[in-house]
Motif scaffolding. Structure first.
Motif, PDB file in Angstrom:
ATOM      1  N   LEU A 184       0.804  -1.220   0.000  1.00 37.70           N
ATOM      2  CA  LEU A 184       0.000   0.000   0.000  1.00 37.70           C
ATOM      3  C   LEU A 184       0.843   1.279   0.000  1.00 37.70           C
ATOM      4  CD1 LEU A 184      -2.907  -1.044   2.395  1.00 37.70           C
ATOM      5  CD2 LEU A 184      -2.830  -1.126  -0.100  1.00 37.70           C
ATOM      6  N   PRO A 185       1.900   1.375   0.830  1.00 36.81           N
ATOM      7  CA  PRO A 185       2.673   2.627   0.814  1.00 36.81           C
ATOM      8  C   PRO A 185       3.458   2.846  -0.472  1.00 36.81           C
ATOM      9  CG  PRO A 185       3.657   1.053   2.342  1.00 36.81           C
ATOM     10  CD  PRO A 185       2.336   0.496   1.929  1.00 36.81           C
ATOM     11  N   VAL A 186       3.895   1.770  -1.129  1.00 38.86           N
ATOM     12  CA  VAL A 186       4.586   1.922  -2.405  1.00 38.86           C
ATOM     13  C   VAL A 186       3.631   2.434  -3.472  1.00 38.86           C
ATOM     14  CG1 VAL A 186       5.718   0.685  -4.277  1.00 38.86           C
ATOM     15  CG2 VAL A 186       6.360   0.217  -1.939  1.00 38.86           C
ATOM     16  N   ILE A 187       2.440   1.872  -3.506  1.00 43.29           N
ATOM     17  CA  ILE A 187       1.442   2.330  -4.462  1.00 43.29           C
ATOM     18  C   ILE A 187       1.087   3.798  -4.196  1.00 43.29           C
ATOM     19  CG2 ILE A 187      -0.949   2.033  -5.214  1.00 43.29           C
ATOM     20  CD1 ILE A 187      -0.594  -0.969  -4.824  1.00 43.29           C
ATOM     21  N   ALA A 188       0.980   4.166  -2.914  1.00 46.22           N
ATOM     22  CA  ALA A 188       0.692   5.556  -2.564  1.00 46.22           C
ATOM     23  C   ALA A 188       1.804   6.491  -3.026  1.00 46.22           C
ATOM     24  CB  ALA A 188       0.485   5.689  -1.060  1.00 46.22           C
ATOM     25  N   ALA A 189       3.039   5.962  -3.088  1.00 42.94           N
ATOM     26  CA  ALA A 189       4.177   6.752  -3.545  1.00 42.94           C
ATOM     27  C   ALA A 189       4.268   6.820  -5.067  1.00 42.94           C
ATOM     28  CB  ALA A 189       5.472   6.183  -2.974  1.00 42.94           C
ATOM     29  N   GLY A 190       3.407   6.056  -5.751  1.00 42.55           N
ATOM     30  CA  GLY A 190       3.387   6.090  -7.210  1.00 42.55           C
ATOM     31  C   GLY A 190       3.967   4.876  -7.894  1.00 42.55           C
ATOM     32  N   GLY A 191       4.373   3.867  -7.102  1.00 43.91           N
ATOM     33  CA  GLY A 191       4.970   2.674  -7.675  1.00 43.91           C
ATOM     34  C   GLY A 191       4.008   1.511  -7.764  1.00 43.91           C
ATOM     35  N   TRP A 192       4.569   0.345  -8.051  1.00 44.94           N
ATOM     36  CA  TRP A 192       3.811  -0.902  -8.132  1.00 44.94           C
ATOM     37  C   TRP A 192       4.042  -1.710  -6.858  1.00 44.94           C
ATOM     38  CZ3 TRP A 192       1.189  -3.088 -12.538  1.00 44.94           C
ATOM     39  CH2 TRP A 192       1.173  -2.257 -13.673  1.00 44.94           C
ATOM     40  N   GLY A 193       3.012  -2.441  -6.437  1.00 42.60           N
ATOM     41  CA  GLY A 193       3.130  -3.321  -5.283  1.00 42.60           C
ATOM     42  C   GLY A 193       2.728  -4.732  -5.633  1.00 42.60           C
ATOM     43  N   VAL A 194       3.586  -5.694  -5.321  1.00 44.14           N
ATOM     44  CA  VAL A 194       3.300  -7.106  -5.577  1.00 44.14           C
ATOM     45  C   VAL A 194       3.203  -7.829  -4.235  1.00 44.14           C
ATOM     46  CG1 VAL A 194       4.098  -9.251  -6.632  1.00 44.14           C
ATOM     47  CG2 VAL A 194       4.473  -7.055  -7.810  1.00 44.14           C
ATOM     48  N   TYR A 195       2.034  -8.352  -3.979  1.00 49.28           N
ATOM     49  CA  TYR A 195       1.747  -9.027  -2.717  1.00 49.28           C
ATOM     50  C   TYR A 195       1.968 -10.524  -2.872  1.00 49.28           C
ATOM     51  CZ  TYR A 195      -1.206 -10.648   1.202  1.00 49.28           C
ATOM     52  OH  TYR A 195      -1.705 -11.260   2.333  1.00 49.28           O
ATOM     53  N   VAL A 196       2.849 -11.079  -2.021  1.00 48.66           N
ATOM     54  CA  VAL A 196       3.109 -12.517  -2.005  1.00 48.66           C
ATOM     55  C   VAL A 196       2.755 -13.013  -0.598  1.00 48.66           C
ATOM     56  CG1 VAL A 196       4.793 -14.344  -2.435  1.00 48.66           C
ATOM     57  CG2 VAL A 196       5.009 -12.148  -3.627  1.00 48.66           C
ATOM     58  N   PRO A 197       1.533 -13.497  -0.389  1.00 51.08           N
ATOM     59  CA  PRO A 197       1.086 -13.865   0.954  1.00 51.08           C
ATOM     60  C   PRO A 197       1.967 -14.936   1.591  1.00 51.08           C
ATOM     61  CG  PRO A 197      -0.743 -13.866  -0.606  1.00 51.08           C
ATOM     62  CD  PRO A 197       0.507 -13.761  -1.413  1.00 51.08           C
ATOM     63  N   HIS A 198       2.075 -14.838   2.901  1.00 55.36           N
ATOM     64  CA  HIS A 198       2.784 -15.843   3.694  1.00 55.36           C
ATOM     65  C   HIS A 198       1.793 -16.409   4.692  1.00 55.36           C
ATOM     66  CE1 HIS A 198       5.502 -17.448   6.801  1.00 55.36           C
ATOM     67  NE2 HIS A 198       6.368 -17.590   5.829  1.00 55.36           N
ATOM     68  N   GLY A 199       1.929 -17.654   5.012  1.00 56.22           N
ATOM     69  CA  GLY A 199       0.983 -18.302   5.920  1.00 56.22           C
ATOM     70  C   GLY A 199       0.919 -17.670   7.294  1.00 56.22           C
ATOM     71  N   ASP A 200       2.035 -17.143   7.766  1.00 56.16           N
ATOM     72  CA  ASP A 200       2.082 -16.497   9.077  1.00 56.16           C
ATOM     73  C   ASP A 200       2.262 -15.001   8.871  1.00 56.16           C
ATOM     74  OD1 ASP A 200       1.976 -18.934  10.533  1.00 56.16           O
ATOM     75  OD2 ASP A 200       4.110 -19.240  10.163  1.00 56.16           O
ATOM     76  N   THR A 201       1.270 -14.225   9.264  1.00 57.23           N
ATOM     77  CA  THR A 201       1.367 -12.775   9.158  1.00 57.23           C
ATOM     78  C   THR A 201       0.962 -12.157  10.484  1.00 57.23           C
ATOM     79  OG1 THR A 201       0.854 -12.824   6.789  1.00 57.23           O
ATOM     80  CG2 THR A 201       0.600 -10.715   7.918  1.00 57.23           C
ATOM     81  N   TRP A 202       1.792 -11.293  10.991  1.00 57.11           N
ATOM     82  CA  TRP A 202       1.534 -10.606  12.257  1.00 57.11           C
ATOM     83  C   TRP A 202       0.234  -9.815  12.160  1.00 57.11           C
ATOM     84  CZ3 TRP A 202       4.521  -5.698  14.071  1.00 57.11           C
ATOM     85  CH2 TRP A 202       4.317  -5.483  15.449  1.00 57.11           C
ATOM     86  N   ALA A 203      -0.547  -9.840  13.216  1.00 61.18           N
ATOM     87  CA  ALA A 203      -1.851  -9.175  13.210  1.00 61.18           C
ATOM     88  C   ALA A 203      -1.735  -7.688  12.897  1.00 61.18           C
ATOM     89  CB  ALA A 203      -2.535  -9.367  14.560  1.00 61.18           C
ATOM     90  N   LEU A 204      -0.660  -7.056  13.330  1.00 60.81           N
ATOM     91  CA  LEU A 204      -0.505  -5.619  13.101  1.00 60.81           C
ATOM     92  C   LEU A 204      -0.078  -5.293  11.675  1.00 60.81           C
ATOM     93  CD1 LEU A 204       1.100  -4.396  16.452  1.00 60.81           C
ATOM     94  CD2 LEU A 204      -1.313  -4.601  15.808  1.00 60.81           C
ATOM     95  N   GLU A 205       0.134  -6.307  10.845  1.00 56.71           N
ATOM     96  CA  GLU A 205       0.470  -6.085   9.437  1.00 56.71           C
ATOM     97  C   GLU A 205      -0.726  -6.324   8.509  1.00 56.71           C
ATOM     98  OE1 GLU A 205       3.032  -4.810   8.065  1.00 56.71           O
ATOM     99  OE2 GLU A 205       4.456  -4.768   9.716  1.00 56.71           O
ATOM    100  N   HIS A 206      -1.863  -6.656   9.069  1.00 55.84           N
ATOM    101  CA  HIS A 206      -3.039  -6.925   8.242  1.00 55.84           C
ATOM    102  C   HIS A 206      -3.594  -5.633   7.653  1.00 55.84           C
ATOM    103  CE1 HIS A 206      -4.003 -11.010  10.393  1.00 55.84           C
ATOM    104  NE2 HIS A 206      -2.915 -11.044   9.655  1.00 55.84           N
ATOM    105  N   ALA A 207      -4.039  -5.708   6.414  1.00 56.88           N
ATOM    106  CA  ALA A 207      -4.666  -4.570   5.734  1.00 56.88           C
ATOM    107  C   ALA A 207      -5.480  -5.109   4.568  1.00 56.88           C
ATOM    108  CB  ALA A 207      -3.616  -3.578   5.245  1.00 56.88           C
ATOM    109  N   GLU A 208      -6.333  -4.264   4.023  1.00 55.95           N
ATOM    110  CA  GLU A 208      -7.153  -4.646   2.877  1.00 55.95           C
ATOM    111  C   GLU A 208      -6.436  -4.282   1.583  1.00 55.95           C
ATOM    112  OE1 GLU A 208     -10.039  -6.336   2.920  1.00 55.95           O
ATOM    113  OE2 GLU A 208      -9.694  -6.514   5.082  1.00 55.95           O
TER     114      GLU A 208
END
Length: 235
Positions: A184-208
């Protein structure tokens, strides 16, 4: 090299190598040690609240996590936590700092392939010494054109990094397992963001995921094996 994207940034923890599972294992030990004082749900919620509260004080990483566990132990026991429990929490943190690096599938191949055609950067947040240790043990360090270890990942941080090491955020792409920090912050800066999900993600890193116009520069991959083909399509 693609016409549009000249620089690719990679996140480190849980994008190139396993990390979060060690936090969850240690949290399990924390719950076990404090089980006489509170139920699991209460311990986990109180610990997460402490982590959230302490981010601005200690930053991201193992040391802040250990201090949050100790703070939570003091709170839930009403300051009666045995010194032996504190010692075991410290020992658990030190064990985390010694854990071996286990690369995720396709991590090396993805970085090697990207480095042949683009400038590649490692952009990670957390404790400086621990991140340097993990990078050294990963064997990937020589593949990157630059390493950035930052206290947080925000649009201005990405803007500065991609201006310093590339052709600006508009010609950059960031790969990572966190929508909140890597996409999200890279896209907000004008770039591209590629999301590669991991099975374990810290609750404070969750976003839509991004919506509307921002979604045009968002992609998702099941793992890093598909990065090369994705770059060919969006370039």
């Amino acid at each position: 090299m693609t016409q549009n994207i000249t620089t690719i940034g990679f996140d480190a923890d849980d994008t190139l190598w396993h990390n979060e599972r060690f936090f969850r294992m240690t949290e399990g030990r924390f719950v076990e040690l404090l089980s006489d004082y509170a139920e699991r749900d209460h311990l986990e919620t109180t610990l997460l609240d402490a982590e959230r509260r302490n981010l601005g004080r200690y930053g991201y990483g193992i040391k802040g996590f250990v201090l949050s566990m100790i703070e939570t132990a003091i709170e839930v026991t009403e300051e009666r936590v045995p010194a032996s429990v504190i010692r075991q929490l410290i020992d658990a943190g030190q064990e985390m700092l010694r854990h071996p690096i286990d690369l995720l599938p396709h991590a090396r191949e993805a970085v090697e392939a990207a480095a042949e055609t683009h400038r590649v950067l490692l952009i990670t947040k957390g404790d400086l010494l621990d991140q340097e240790r993990k990078l050294a043990q990963s064997g990937l360090g020589d593949l990157f054109h630059a390493i950035e270890i930052v206290s947080d990942k925000t649009p201005p941080v990405y803007t500065q990094i991609f201006a310093r090491h590339g052709d600006g955020a508009g010609r950059a792409l960031m790969v990572g397992n966190s929508l909140k920090s890597d996409v999200l912050p890279v896209i907000a800066a004008g770039g591209w963001g590629v999301y590669v999900p991991h099975g374990d993600t810290w609750a404070l890193e969750h976003a839509e995921p991004p919506v509307a116009a921002d979604a045009a520069r968002f992609r998702e991959l099941p793992d890093l094996s598909g990065l090369g083909a994705l770059m060919a399509r969006i370039g």
